[in-house]
Design an enzyme around this catalytic site. Structure first.
Site, mmCIF file in Angstrom:
data_model
loop_
_atom_site.group_PDB
_atom_site.id
_atom_site.type_symbol
_atom_site.label_atom_id
_atom_site.label_comp_id
_atom_site.label_asym_id
_atom_site.label_seq_id
_atom_site.Cartn_x
_atom_site.Cartn_y
_atom_site.Cartn_z
ATOM 1 N N LYS A 1 4.612 -7.718 -10.826
ATOM 2 C CA LYS A 1 4.389 -6.590 -9.921
ATOM 3 C C LYS A 1 4.534 -7.093 -8.491
ATOM 4 O O LYS A 1 3.895 -8.070 -8.105
ATOM 5 C CB LYS A 1 2.962 -6.058 -10.150
ATOM 6 C CG LYS A 1 2.467 -5.015 -9.140
ATOM 7 C CD LYS A 1 2.963 -3.645 -9.495
ATOM 8 C CE LYS A 1 2.248 -2.566 -8.665
ATOM 9 N NZ LYS A 1 0.874 -2.312 -9.112
ATOM 10 N N SER B 1 5.536 -5.684 -4.176
ATOM 11 C CA SER B 1 5.678 -4.552 -3.265
ATOM 12 C C SER B 1 7.131 -4.079 -3.250
ATOM 13 O O SER B 1 8.057 -4.901 -3.307
ATOM 14 C CB SER B 1 5.286 -4.964 -1.839
ATOM 15 O OG SER B 1 3.953 -5.377 -1.780
ATOM 16 N N THR C 1 4.484 -3.068 1.026
ATOM 17 C CA THR C 1 4.933 -1.736 1.416
ATOM 18 C C THR C 1 4.017 -1.179 2.494
ATOM 19 O O THR C 1 4.457 -0.492 3.408
ATOM 20 C CB THR C 1 4.960 -0.801 0.200
ATOM 21 O OG1 THR C 1 5.746 -1.403 -0.825
ATOM 22 C CG2 THR C 1 5.546 0.545 0.568
ATOM 23 N N ALA C 2 2.720 -1.474 2.379
ATOM 24 C CA ALA C 2 1.771 -0.988 3.375
ATOM 25 C C ALA C 2 2.172 -1.460 4.774
ATOM 26 O O ALA C 2 2.200 -0.673 5.732
ATOM 27 C CB ALA C 2 0.367 -1.482 3.030
ATOM 28 N N HIS D 1 -5.260 0.593 -1.943
ATOM 29 C CA HIS D 1 -6.025 0.721 -3.182
ATOM 30 C C HIS D 1 -7.321 1.504 -2.978
ATOM 31 O O HIS D 1 -7.347 2.530 -2.323
ATOM 32 C CB HIS D 1 -6.288 -0.650 -3.796
ATOM 33 C CG HIS D 1 -5.034 -1.413 -4.139
ATOM 34 N ND1 HIS D 1 -3.903 -0.802 -4.607
ATOM 35 C CD2 HIS D 1 -4.745 -2.734 -4.070
ATOM 36 C CE1 HIS D 1 -2.965 -1.707 -4.824
ATOM 37 N NE2 HIS D 1 -3.450 -2.884 -4.501
#
Length: 276
Positions: A53, A55, A108-109, A152
Site C-alpha cells: 500500500k 500513496s 497524497t495528503a 485517517h
C-alpha cells in the site's frame, strides 16, 4: 508472498481474510505493517515487497516496476486530509511562513496540500516537517509546530486535542474537480500474476464485508488504542465501492491528481498506459 500495508483499520479490515489464509488458492503472506511514509520509500527502493500500500502521490516514481491494482485501496468522498491549527487564527492566510507537519513528503495528503496552498496561502508556507501521522496532533497541541496536515481517524478525534480546522482538503478537491479523493493505492510487482492477486484481494474484501465480526480482534489489535466506535467509523469511511473497484471515477481522480501535480512540477509526468 511479501506484502506491506499500514496497521490502520481500513487496511487490516480489507486484508484480514487474505492474511489468515481464508481465501482459496491464495499463498501464505509475510506481512510488514508500516506507516505510509515507510511503504512509499520501500516501493521506490528497488527491493520492496511484492505487494504494498502506497500513496497515490508516490505512483509516478514506481509505476514502471509496480502495477496499480484496481482494488484494495482508499478513495472516497468526505475522507480527505485536514489542515489543523491550535492558534487563534484558523484561515489559510494564517499559515503564511509557518512550520507545518506532514505525514510523508510523497503522501497524497501532502500533494493535495501543496496544490491547495499554491492557490490559498499568500506568500507560501515556511518549513515542512515529516513525522508519523499519529504524532502530528500532539505536536500541534503542544506548540512544537504551528499546524499539521492529518489523515485517517484524526478527522474524528482532532477536537479532543483542542485543535481547529483550517481547511478540509478533501472538500476543496471535490468542489474543484467533482471527483473522489485518491488517497492510498495497492500496487504489485509487474512480474507477478496481477489478475490472481487482484482476485485474492477482492475476495478478501468481500469476505470482510460478509463476515465483519471475524476481523474485529485482528483490526483492534493494530488500531493503536482507537476506540471501537472510531475504528468502525474509519472503516465505514475508507472502505467503499472504490475499494472493490476503482471504476471510471477512480481512475479519473488518479489521473486528475497526478496530471495537475505534474503540470506544477511537483511529480514526474506519468505514462497513462501504465495506470491500467
Amino acid at each position: 508472498m511479501n506484502i506491506a500495508f499500514s496497521p490502520c483499520p481500513n487496511d487490516t479490515f480489507v486484508f484480514h481474510a487474505l492474511v489468515h489464509g481464508l481465501i482459496p488458492g491464495a499463498p501464505s503472506l509475510d506481512v510488514t505493517y508500516a506507516d505510509i511514509d515507510i511503504t512509499n520509500h520501500l516501493a521506490a527502493s528497488g527491493n520492496g515487497p511484492d505487494v504494498l500500500k502506497i500513496s497515490y502521490a508516490a505512483l509516478p516514481w514506481v509505476l514502471e516496476e509496480y502495477a496499480l491494482l484496481p482494488c484494495g485501496g482508499a478513495l472516497g468522498h468526505g475522507c480527505g486530509p485536514l489542515v489543523l491549527s491550535a492558534g487563534e487564527q484558523y484561515d489559510a492566510a494564517s499559515l503564511t511562513g509557518k512550520r507545518i507537519a506532514v505525514p510523508s513528503e510523497r503522501s497524497t495528503a501532502y500533494l493535495l496540500f501543496r496544490l491547495w496552498a499554491s492557490q490559498n496561502v499568500p506568500g507560501g508556507i515556511g518549513e515542512t516537517i515529516v513525522m508519523p501521522f499519529d504524532e502530528i496532533m500532539p505536536a500541534v497541541e503542544n506548540g512544537a509546530i504551528d499546524a499539521g496536515l492529518v489523515i485517517h481517524e484524526a478527522r474524528f478525534t482532532y477536537s479532543s486535542y483542542g485543535l481547529h480546522l483550517v481547511a478540509d482538503l478533501g472538500s476543496w478537491w471535490e468542489q474543484d474537480t467533482g471527483l473522489p479523493i485518491p488517497l492510498g493505492a495497492i500496487v504489485a510487482r509487474r512480474s507477478l500474476d496481477l489478475e490472481a492477486i487482484t482476485g485474492w484481494i477482492r475476495g478478501s474484501l468481500k469476505y470482510a464485508w460478509a463476515h465483519p465480526e471475524e476481523s474485529t480482534e485482528y483490526v483492534m489489535s493494530h488500531a493503536q488504542e482507537m476506540s471501537p466506535d472510531v475504528t468502525q467509523a474509519h472503516i465505514n469511511l475508507y472502505v467503499n465501492e472504490y475499494t472493490e473497484n476503482l471504476g471510471a471515477d477512480g481512475y479519473g481522480a488518479i489521473s486528475a491528481l497526478l496530471n495537475r501535480a505534474a503540470a506544477e512540477g511537483l511529480v514526474p509526468q506519468i505514462d497513462p498506459a501504465l495506470l491500467k
